[in-house]
Design a protein around this motif. Structure first.
Motif, mmCIF file in Angstrom:
data_model
loop_
_atom_site.group_PDB
_atom_site.id
_atom_site.type_symbol
_atom_site.label_atom_id
_atom_site.label_comp_id
_atom_site.label_asym_id
_atom_site.label_seq_id
_atom_site.Cartn_x
_atom_site.Cartn_y
_atom_site.Cartn_z
ATOM 1 N N LEU A 161 0.831 -1.200 0.000
ATOM 2 C CA LEU A 161 0.000 0.000 0.000
ATOM 3 C C LEU A 161 0.872 1.260 0.000
ATOM 4 N N VAL A 162 0.386 2.317 -0.635
ATOM 5 C CA VAL A 162 1.170 3.555 -0.709
ATOM 6 C C VAL A 162 1.340 4.196 0.666
ATOM 7 N N THR A 163 0.496 3.825 1.612
ATOM 8 C CA THR A 163 0.618 4.366 2.966
ATOM 9 C C THR A 163 1.712 3.679 3.778
ATOM 10 N N LEU A 164 2.270 2.588 3.263
ATOM 11 C CA LEU A 164 3.254 1.804 4.010
ATOM 12 C C LEU A 164 4.575 1.594 3.258
ATOM 13 N N MET A 165 4.472 1.170 2.019
ATOM 14 C CA MET A 165 5.655 0.738 1.261
ATOM 15 C C MET A 165 6.748 1.811 1.123
ATOM 16 N N GLY B 111 -9.540 -1.347 -4.943
ATOM 17 C CA GLY B 111 -9.108 -0.084 -5.515
ATOM 18 C C GLY B 111 -8.110 0.693 -4.687
ATOM 19 N N ASN B 112 -7.490 0.043 -3.693
ATOM 20 C CA ASN B 112 -6.476 0.737 -2.900
ATOM 21 C C ASN B 112 -5.257 1.056 -3.761
ATOM 22 N N PRO B 113 -4.691 2.255 -3.627
ATOM 23 C CA PRO B 113 -3.463 2.570 -4.386
ATOM 24 C C PRO B 113 -2.260 1.817 -3.843
ATOM 25 N N HIS B 114 -1.460 1.260 -4.755
ATOM 26 C CA HIS B 114 -0.296 0.466 -4.385
ATOM 27 C C HIS B 114 0.992 1.113 -4.878
ATOM 28 N N THR B 115 2.079 0.748 -4.225
ATOM 29 C CA THR B 115 3.413 1.131 -4.690
ATOM 30 C C THR B 115 4.036 -0.069 -5.397
ATOM 31 N N PRO B 116 4.537 0.085 -6.607
ATOM 32 C CA PRO B 116 5.190 -1.055 -7.297
ATOM 33 C C PRO B 116 6.331 -1.601 -6.441
ATOM 34 N N CYS C 5 3.704 -7.934 1.675
ATOM 35 C CA CYS C 5 2.403 -8.576 1.470
ATOM 36 C C CYS C 5 1.635 -7.786 0.409
ATOM 37 N N GLU C 6 1.007 -8.484 -0.488
ATOM 38 C CA GLU C 6 0.263 -7.833 -1.563
ATOM 39 C C GLU C 6 -1.199 -7.686 -1.146
ATOM 40 N N ASP C 7 -1.629 -6.441 -1.002
ATOM 41 C CA ASP C 7 -2.949 -6.148 -0.454
ATOM 42 C C ASP C 7 -4.079 -6.756 -1.279
ATOM 43 N N ASP C 8 -3.916 -6.800 -2.602
ATOM 44 C CA ASP C 8 -4.979 -7.334 -3.461
ATOM 45 C C ASP C 8 -5.195 -8.830 -3.277
#
Length: 341
Positions: free
Chosen positions: A128-132, A159-164, A150-153
């Motif tokens: 998640l962009v809030t953590l990674m 629809g949570n924004p992720h960091t690659p 861990c992969e949130d999806d």
């Protein structure tokens, strides 16, 4: 001999009632054996049974052992509310390690101090962009040897924004980390006096300090809650549906919601964040029976324009903590719902 304070106790509770002490891996194993197919955690409408949770934990524990993160090792968790937390929390403990809770609400300086002070060289986080991004900073600063993501999806795409996830020799996804891990012939021996958790203080008088909580500390806390509520629970004799919006990286939600609910065989309705309509759906549609919250949550609910017509009749236990609850909010809630907050 009767203790004077017993006059304020629930009927049937005594000051010298025995308080059980054990280990957290045993707490979960006993719950899985006793409750089996019963739902332990519900997240994004996905149900995880006690048996499934125990299997996930054992897979994680086997992977921690294979990687060398067992006895005398600290494993840092930098996670929000998702099943990734209990899986890795109990997994690290079953491997014999101690857990270090890192709060996503902290700044870089406090978090860096906690990592250094705890001795943790491995960190489990989410994409998640809030953590990674913060976790990557720790790696760049040389505070980590291994970053497990861990992969949130995995728990459903909402629809949570992720960091690659960067290609880096020290970074591995949780899925790959546990792949092929097999259970040992014997799990490491864990004692009630072993440190299970380094839970850091707020740092109001300087840098945060790690409170060393043993397996006995945490299981006895669960036992105290269980003893106190036993008479009332015996009268109800139901499986409670407990809303968990409070963060599992805080000690209150960890003990009062996660550990206590698992020990009792209740269902934890896990929310990643507070959303008033999601919580109301849990109450009105899914008939949640318990909701421990904080004042901001109760202010949001009390402010609903149609609160008087909403159905909160399933709630049996609702409480507020963490900060003072404005008296007027409690009065509004009680007037509109005829419930004591």
């Amino acid at each position: 001999m009767t203790h004077p304070g017993e006059q304020f106790y629930p009927e049937g509770v005594h000051w010298d009632d025995p308080i059980a002490r054990g280990t957290l891996p045993d707490l979960l194993s006993k719950a899985a054996e006793q409750y089996g197919a019963r739902v332990a955690i519900e997240f994004r409408d996905r149900a995880i049974s006690y048996t499934e949770l125990e299997a996930m934990v054992e897979t994680a524990a086997a992977a921690f052992l294979r990687a060398g993160y067992g006895k005398n090792n600290s494993v840092a968790l930098f996670l929000g509310n998702s099943p990734d937390h209990p899986v890795n929390f109990f997994g690290a403990l079953k491997a014999g390690a101690r857990v270090v809770h890192l709060s996503p609400l902290d700044g870089e300086r406090a978090l860096s101090h906690k990592l250094t002070d705890s001795g943790a060289r491995v960190l489990i986080t989410s994409d998640l962009v809030t953590l990674m991004p913060m976790a990557l900073k720790f790696l760049e600063k040389g505070l980590l040897d291994r970053l497990i993501v861990c992969e949130d999806d995995h728990w459903g795409d909402v629809g949570n924004p992720h960091t690659p996830i960067p290609a880096h020799p020290a970074i591995v996804t949780f899925k790959r980390f546990v792949e092929g891990a097999s259970k040992p012939s014997q799990w490491p021996k864990v004692s009630v006096d072993d440190v299970a958790l380094l839970q850091y203080t707020g740092g109001t008088t300087g840098l945060p300090k790690g409170a060393m909580l043993s397996h006995g500390n945490l299981t006895s806390a669960v036992s105290i809650y269980d003893t106190w509520s036993k008479p009332a629970r015996a009268q109800r004799d139901v499986i409670e549906r407990v809303i968990c919006v409070l963060p599992l990286f805080h000690i209150f939600a960890l003990t009062v919601i996660l550990l206590r609910s698992l020990e009792r065989g209740d269902l934890i309705s896990l929310h990643q964040r507070f959303d008033v309509e999601s919580v109301m759906r849990d109450i009105e549609v899914k008939r949640a029976t318990a909701f421990p919250g904080v004042p901001t949550m109760w202010i949001a609910i009390a402010s609903l324009p149609d609160l008087e017509s909403r159905d909160l009749s399933s709630l049996v236990h609702c409480g507020s903590g963490g900060a003072p609850l404005p008296v007027e909010v409690a009065r509004i809630f009680e007037r509109k719902t005829n419930m004591k907050l």
